[in-house]
Design an enzyme around this catalytic site. Sequence first.
Site, PDB file in Angstrom:
ATOM      1  N   CYS A   9      46.446 -30.757 -17.183  1.00 43.25           N
ATOM      2  CA  CYS A   9      46.233 -29.210 -17.207  1.00 43.25           C
ATOM      3  C   CYS A   9      44.972 -28.952 -16.717  1.00 43.25           C
ATOM      4  CB  CYS A   9      46.718 -28.633 -18.398  1.00 43.25           C
ATOM      5  SG  CYS A   9      47.066 -26.957 -18.551  1.00 43.25           S
ATOM      6  N   GLY A  61      51.675 -30.310 -19.599  1.00 45.01           N
ATOM      7  CA  GLY A  61      50.654 -30.260 -18.522  1.00 45.01           C
ATOM      8  C   GLY A  61      50.908 -28.813 -17.753  1.00 45.01           C
ATOM      9  N   ASP A 284      60.366 -34.217 -26.634  1.00 42.63           N
ATOM     10  CA  ASP A 284      59.036 -33.801 -26.093  1.00 42.63           C
ATOM     11  C   ASP A 284      57.901 -33.856 -26.983  1.00 42.63           C
ATOM     12  OD1 ASP A 284      57.387 -32.288 -23.901  1.00 42.63           O
ATOM     13  OD2 ASP A 284      57.594 -30.766 -25.411  1.00 42.63           O
TER      14      ASP A 284
END
Length: 392
Positions: A9, A61, A284
Amino acid sequence: MAKPVGPICNLNCTYCYYLEKEKLYPRGVDFRMSPEVLEAFIRDYISLQDSSEVSMVWQGGEPTLIGLDFFESVVALQKKYANGRIVRNAIQTNGTRLDDAWCRFFKANHFLVGVSIDGPPDLHDVYRLDKGGQPTLDSVMAGITLLKQYGVEFNTLTVVSATNVKHPLKIYEFLKDQGSGFLQFIPLVERELSGVSEKFAPPPESGESPREVTPWSVPPVAYGEFLCTIFDHWVRHDVGNVFVQIFDVALGIWSGQGSSLCVFQENCGRALALEHNGDLYSCDHYVYPKFHLGNLLNKSLGAMVESPRQQEFGQAKSATLPKYCLQCEVRFACNGECPKHRFAKTPDGEEGLNHLCEAYKKFFTHIDKPMRAMSALLRSGRPPADIMRYKL
């Protein structure tokens, strides 16, 4: 959720739980999804769907870091494997890198763009900083302006922290003013051990040493009040015009349709995470070695999703509920919320209570009467927005 650049990121948000997933891979690895992984994913994913419409979600990200060419390949491959189906795409972005080319592409290909934004400058810029520690809201607002200019459909995702939870209506009105017609509020819950943030540590397990939550985590009672305050305003003024994810989900539950959001479903296991190299994880929020299911390049997506390990992961959600939850009057709506938050103890000392229990008990009890009224409206063929005619 597919992560074309994994955890990479351009921002360095204080509370981000995904940045440290970089440690799962060797130093110097190329965090870019290869053409082979991309094609295998799109082919397998579309083939597993049994509906005429297929939805794909791209996250990170920051997924735009991989470049526009990648997403042009995404659209081309989806057309190749669609077999007459409609494929819809959603991308979650911090919004700081959007330009004319991105927005033209999103518009032309009907992408739904989720923008992460935590409120006006004094709230957003507390935790959402760039790599140099500088505020980011101006860049986010420039991105939103372009999305509106090109007529791109977008919504907003707001992380509710210990800071912005104190300003529910300020945030709500700010997001409305930016043109967001669909709002997601995600509670920030992160634990620490010995004063060090433990983003890389797996979720709680029975018998582990207790951890404290970080100072920026949202207090449960405050989060419940946050949701109730926004709901009271929304149900009087904005039903049918502004859509708030948790309110929509609640209406589905009260209407007997069940939860469309995994955290409130009785069992989970259908919201998996695909890393850049084809590694598939159970969820996730469970991207840890223990929950690695395999890799797309040597196992089919269907085989991993339907594997006994993943089935056990999903069913454990209901199987591990404390007795306190089983007897709760709002269990039908909450179902213990996400297992990653179940590290508190019940009043009688049983482990496995959700840290946000007080919040959800307060919220779901608070909305019961209007939700029953809106459900009745739906059953009679009238829009839920008619509730605004009533005196609540």
